[in-house]
Design a protein around this motif. Structure first.
Motif, mmCIF file in Angstrom:
data_model
loop_
_atom_site.group_PDB
_atom_site.id
_atom_site.type_symbol
_atom_site.label_atom_id
_atom_site.label_comp_id
_atom_site.label_asym_id
_atom_site.label_seq_id
_atom_site.Cartn_x
_atom_site.Cartn_y
_atom_site.Cartn_z
ATOM 1 N N LEU A 94 0.779 -1.216 0.032
ATOM 2 C CA LEU A 94 -0.066 0.114 0.046
ATOM 3 C C LEU A 94 0.912 1.272 -0.047
ATOM 4 O O LEU A 94 0.301 2.542 0.057
ATOM 5 C CB LEU A 94 -0.887 -0.046 1.045
ATOM 6 C CG LEU A 94 -1.968 -1.049 1.564
ATOM 7 C CD1 LEU A 94 -2.490 -1.120 2.816
ATOM 8 C CD2 LEU A 94 -2.727 -1.242 0.221
ATOM 9 N N GLY A 95 2.012 1.149 0.095
ATOM 10 C CA GLY A 95 2.966 2.322 0.037
ATOM 11 C C GLY A 95 2.868 3.413 -1.102
ATOM 12 O O GLY A 95 2.797 2.855 -2.264
ATOM 13 N N TRP A 139 -0.195 4.572 -1.561
ATOM 14 C CA TRP A 139 -1.500 4.855 -1.635
ATOM 15 C C TRP A 139 -1.999 5.942 -1.185
ATOM 16 O O TRP A 139 -1.782 6.352 0.138
ATOM 17 C CB TRP A 139 -2.291 3.531 -1.192
ATOM 18 C CG TRP A 139 -2.110 2.516 -2.264
ATOM 19 C CD1 TRP A 139 -1.113 1.969 -2.822
ATOM 20 C CD2 TRP A 139 -3.103 1.694 -2.297
ATOM 21 N NE1 TRP A 139 -1.353 0.851 -3.455
ATOM 22 C CE2 TRP A 139 -2.632 0.263 -3.182
ATOM 23 C CE3 TRP A 139 -4.433 1.107 -1.814
ATOM 24 C CZ2 TRP A 139 -3.388 -0.798 -3.276
ATOM 25 C CZ3 TRP A 139 -5.124 0.119 -2.118
ATOM 26 C CH2 TRP A 139 -4.698 -0.956 -3.042
ATOM 27 N N THR A 140 -2.796 6.849 -1.803
ATOM 28 C CA THR A 140 -3.577 7.907 -0.988
ATOM 29 C C THR A 140 -5.028 8.031 -1.022
ATOM 30 O O THR A 140 -5.635 7.614 -1.941
ATOM 31 C CB THR A 140 -3.182 9.359 -1.970
ATOM 32 O OG1 THR A 140 -1.689 9.518 -1.765
ATOM 33 C CG2 THR A 140 -3.536 10.416 -1.374
ATOM 34 N N THR A 178 -2.110 9.405 3.366
ATOM 35 C CA THR A 178 -1.296 8.510 2.358
ATOM 36 C C THR A 178 -0.387 7.332 3.215
ATOM 37 O O THR A 178 -0.015 7.783 4.309
ATOM 38 C CB THR A 178 -0.008 9.435 1.734
ATOM 39 O OG1 THR A 178 -0.614 10.426 0.935
ATOM 40 C CG2 THR A 178 0.812 8.713 0.692
ATOM 41 N N ALA A 179 -0.557 6.345 2.792
ATOM 42 C CA ALA A 179 0.200 5.231 3.311
ATOM 43 C C ALA A 179 1.729 5.420 3.442
ATOM 44 O O ALA A 179 2.096 5.765 2.351
ATOM 45 C CB ALA A 179 -0.194 3.695 2.769
ATOM 46 N N THR A 188 4.055 0.102 4.157
ATOM 47 C CA THR A 188 2.820 -0.273 4.753
ATOM 48 C C THR A 188 2.274 -1.516 3.579
ATOM 49 O O THR A 188 2.275 -1.213 2.360
ATOM 50 C CB THR A 188 1.912 0.730 4.578
ATOM 51 O OG1 THR A 188 2.349 1.679 5.183
ATOM 52 C CG2 THR A 188 0.582 0.444 5.120
#
Length: 74
Positions: free
Chosen positions: A38-39, A41-42, A57-58, A62
Motif C-alpha cells: 500500500l506504500g 496509496w492515497t 497517504t500510506a 505499509t
C-alpha cells in the motif's frame, strides 16, 4: 483491495475545532491471496482535493496481508 467500512462525518456537533476528524476512518480488506503493498496509496476526499487537505497517504513500507475467511452458504 476492498473498502470494507467507512466512518465519515462522525456523529456530534461540529464546533470548528476539527476534533471530529479524528473519528473518521476507512477500513481496507485485502481479499486476495497475497500481501498488497500500500506504500504511496492515497485516500482523498475527492479527485480534486489538494495534497495534505483531507488526504491520507500510506507510508512506504505499509502492506496489507490477506484475510483468511470462510464464506458460508445459505
Amino acid at each position: 483491495m476492498e473498502i470494507s467500512a467507512v466512518q465519515y462525518e462522525s456523529p456530534g456537533r461540529g464546533d470548528g475545532s476539527r476534533r471530529l476528524l479524528k473519528k473518521e476512518w476507512v477500513e481496507l480488506t485485502n481479499t486476495s491471496r497475497r500481501a498488497v503493498n500500500l506504500g504511496g496509496w492515497t485516500l482523498a476526499a475527492s479527485s480534486t482535493t489538494p495534497p495534505g487537505a483531507g488526504t491520507a497517504t500510506a507510508a512506504a513500507a505499509t502492506t496489507a496481508d490477506p484475510v483468511s475467511c470462510t464464506r458460508g452458504t445459505r
